[in-house]
Design a protein around this motif. Structure first.
Motif, short mmCIF file in Angstrom:
data_model
loop_
_atom_site.label_atom_id
_atom_site.label_comp_id
_atom_site.label_asym_id
_atom_site.label_seq_id
_atom_site.Cartn_x
_atom_site.Cartn_y
_atom_site.Cartn_z
N GLY A 69 1.25 1.68 -3.66
CA GLY A 69 -0.07 2.24 -3.89
C GLY A 69 -1.17 1.21 -4.09
N TRP A 70 -0.87 -0.06 -3.82
CA TRP A 70 -1.89 -1.12 -3.94
C TRP A 70 -2.57 -1.26 -2.58
CZ3 TRP A 70 1.82 -5.27 -6.46
CH2 TRP A 70 2.27 -4.76 -7.68
N ARG A 71 -3.73 -0.73 -2.42
CA ARG A 71 -4.38 -0.66 -1.12
C ARG A 71 -5.11 -1.97 -0.81
NH1 ARG A 71 -1.53 3.39 0.70
NH2 ARG A 71 -2.79 3.09 2.57
N ILE A 72 -4.35 -3.01 -0.54
CA ILE A 72 -4.94 -4.29 -0.15
C ILE A 72 -5.33 -4.26 1.32
CG2 ILE A 72 -4.55 -6.79 0.04
CD1 ILE A 72 -2.52 -6.51 -2.25
N SER A 114 -6.18 -3.00 11.33
CA SER A 114 -6.16 -2.83 9.88
C SER A 114 -7.55 -3.07 9.29
CB SER A 114 -5.17 -3.82 9.24
OG SER A 114 -5.59 -5.16 9.45
N LYS A 121 -10.75 -2.59 2.36
CA LYS A 121 -11.68 -1.57 2.85
C LYS A 121 -12.96 -2.16 3.46
CE LYS A 121 -10.06 1.89 -0.45
NZ LYS A 121 -9.21 2.57 0.54
N GLY A 164 0.82 -1.21 0.00
CA GLY A 164 0.00 0.00 0.00
C GLY A 164 0.85 1.26 0.00
N PRO A 165 1.61 1.50 1.09
CA PRO A 165 2.43 2.71 1.13
C PRO A 165 3.58 2.70 0.13
CG PRO A 165 2.80 1.35 3.08
CD PRO A 165 1.62 0.78 2.38
N ASP A 212 -4.98 -1.66 4.74
CA ASP A 212 -4.61 -0.38 5.31
C ASP A 212 -4.42 -0.54 6.81
OD1 ASP A 212 -4.81 1.34 2.96
OD2 ASP A 212 -6.96 0.92 3.05
N THR A 256 -8.92 -4.81 5.60
CA THR A 256 -8.56 -5.48 4.36
C THR A 256 -9.59 -5.19 3.28
OG1 THR A 256 -7.50 -7.25 5.61
CG2 THR A 256 -8.02 -7.71 3.30
#
Length: 303
Positions: A47-50, A58, A62, A43-44, A52, A60
């Protein structure tokens, strides 16, 4: 004492199973640890927001919330009642580790585990003295102390010092001082206390051990009659005291390793050349009393 106790740990298993066969669960654990780090870091970093967040809390894709129940408990005692989403996340993690074994977190997820494993490998390789060994229930006292301090101070006390969280956040946001924590744990296990951090002090491991006392997934010494006393399982086990009741049990005594201290790391399965150990469930009390033929010494095979 068997002549095999004088062989390097795991050598007989490598000769019988091959290198991969004698390291399959170790490799699976390393892959698991890399996976759990990667899904947070992509993610950071990419940029692959699997996922957060961090291991502390967390979400997963979203959708799925996951919360470290030990952190949630400290927060509740500190008077900071979590939001419903965080409570649901903690409940999910609680149920999961209660079923599969709480201390699987220590050997399959925790980013500190490779650090302490490396320290132990060097400790054994250079035959460094055992050093100071705190009693194993020290981690339970530390667990209780953390919870009391959280309640008295209104803080999530352990997160001020927790090397797991500091390393995880450090990898996401930049290590900085977190490297000092990693080095300190490594040097402690290498020079001060053999397997001291995970085996004797870490309150996170103590919490997950209590959580998984009734877990379904277990290691069984179902073929203990075939044991050739090579002692390799004891050499590689991070909690060697858990093996004896199952391996040395008599008659109908359970072959299951039922101690909550067991991390289900699978290394005893890897290094056993006669396949005494296997993964199973807590209701499988099957015992195979057929003794396998003794295997020749490795040197005899080479001859």
């Amino acid at each position: 004492m068997s002549a095999k106790t004088r062989l390097p740990t795991g050598q007989e298993a490598i000769a019988v199973k091959g290198w991969l066969g004698a390291h399959k669960w170790l490799l699976a654990r390393r892959a698991s640890q890399v996976f759990f780090l990667a899904i947070f870091l992509v993610g950071p970093w990419l940029g692959w927001r699997i996922v957060d967040g961090t291991l502390a809390g967390s979400r997963t894709l979203k959708v799925l919330p996951l919360t470290d129940p030990f952190i949630a408990l400290q927060g509740i005692l500190a008077g900071h009642w979590p939001e419903l989403t965080a409570l649901v996340g903690a409940l999910i993690v609680l149920v999961a580790y209660a079923l599969i074994g709480g201390r699987m977190y220590c050997s399959w997820v925790c980013p500190i585990n490779p650090v302490t494993d490396a320290a132990h490998w060097l400790h054994a390789k250079f035959d460094i003295p055992k050093g100071w060994q705190p009693k194993r229930h020290t981690r339970l006292w530390l667990l209780g102390t953390v919870l009391v301090v959280s309640g008295l101070t209104g803080t999530v006390a352990w997160e001020i010092l927790n090397p797991i969280t500091m390393v995880h956040r450090g990898l996401v946001f930049g290590m900085g001082a977190a490297w000092g924590i990693v080095v300190a744990v490594f040097l402690f296990d290498l020079f001060v206390s053999r397997r001291g951090w995970c085996g004797h002090l870490c309150p996170v491991g103590a919490f997950y051990g209590l959580l998984g006392q009734g877990s379904l997934l277990r290691v069984s010494a179902s073929k203990r009659a075939a044991c050739d006393d090579c002692m390799d399982c004891f050499a590689v086990c991070p909690e060697m005291q858990v093996i004896t009741p199952a391996l040395r049990g008599k008659g109908d005594e359970t072959p299951l390793i039922l101690s909550p201290d067991c991390t289900n790391c699978g290394r005893c399965i890897d290094v056993c050349s006669v396949d005494v150990f296997t993964f199973t469930h807590r209701f499988d009390r099957r015992i195979d009393d057929v003794t396998q033929p003794a295997k020749p010494h490795v040197a005899e095979k080479a001859a």
